[in-house]
Design an enzyme around this catalytic site. Structure first.
Site, PDB file in Angstrom:
ATOM      1  N   CYS A  79     -13.332 -12.591   5.700  1.00  0.00           N
ATOM      2  CA  CYS A  79     -13.862 -13.515   4.697  1.00  0.00           C
ATOM      3  C   CYS A  79     -12.862 -13.548   3.544  1.00  0.00           C
ATOM      4  O   CYS A  79     -11.668 -13.444   3.779  1.00  0.00           O
ATOM      5  CB  CYS A  79     -15.256 -13.085   4.254  1.00  0.00           C
ATOM      6  SG  CYS A  79     -15.313 -11.408   3.598  1.00  0.00           S
ATOM      7  N   GLN A  80     -13.337 -13.676   2.330  1.00  0.00           N
ATOM      8  CA  GLN A  80     -12.422 -13.724   1.188  1.00  0.00           C
ATOM      9  C   GLN A  80     -12.037 -12.316   0.726  1.00  0.00           C
ATOM     10  O   GLN A  80     -10.882 -12.039   0.503  1.00  0.00           O
ATOM     11  CB  GLN A  80     -13.083 -14.507   0.039  1.00  0.00           C
ATOM     12  CG  GLN A  80     -12.152 -14.805  -1.140  1.00  0.00           C
ATOM     13  CD  GLN A  80     -11.071 -15.832  -0.821  1.00  0.00           C
ATOM     14  OE1 GLN A  80     -11.189 -16.609   0.112  1.00  0.00           O
ATOM     15  NE2 GLN A  80     -10.002 -15.812  -1.597  1.00  0.00           N
TER      16      GLN A  80
END
Length: 116
Positions: A79-80
């Site tokens: 993800c981030q």
């Protein structure tokens, strides 16, 4: 105990070299539109359980890649920053994808190290 995380250097070594690598980006579409790790497919974290449960033909049709086997050695989520990736790994493990791992550095680390 299986290792549930993969480092930037480990991931970088797999990209482009391992035909078995399936890198799944679980961020939102808006985040992915700003940039992504080469070769990753987009599967929002909220739909991971549903998408990984698709039959192989439906998975291929939706993502353009072969559905990973339950013991796929190089199934990596990111993800981030790492939190949603870890959640996606838990969901994958619950479905029987025993070797799924999270790239904990996420897109943030990847983009910071890009070109290095």
């Amino acid at each position: 105990m299986d290792k549930k995380e993969i480092s930037h250097s480990e991931l970088k070594a797999l990209i482009g070299k391992s035909p078995d690598l399936l890198l799944i980006d679980v961020r939102t579409k808006e985040e992915v539109d700003k940039g992504k790790i080469p070769g990753s497919i987009h599967m929002p974290v909220d739909s991971v359980d549903r998408d990984l449960a698709l039959d192989p033909a439906a998975f291929q049709a939706k993502f353009g890649v072969q559905k990973p086997s339950l013991d796929a050695p190089e199934l990596v989520f990111h993800c981030q920053m790492g939190r949603r990736g870890a959640l996606a790994v838990e969901k994958a493990h619950a479905l029987g994808f025993t070797k799924a791992r999270n790239y904990a550095g996420g897109y943030k680390e990847w983009s910071e190290k890009a070109g290095k």
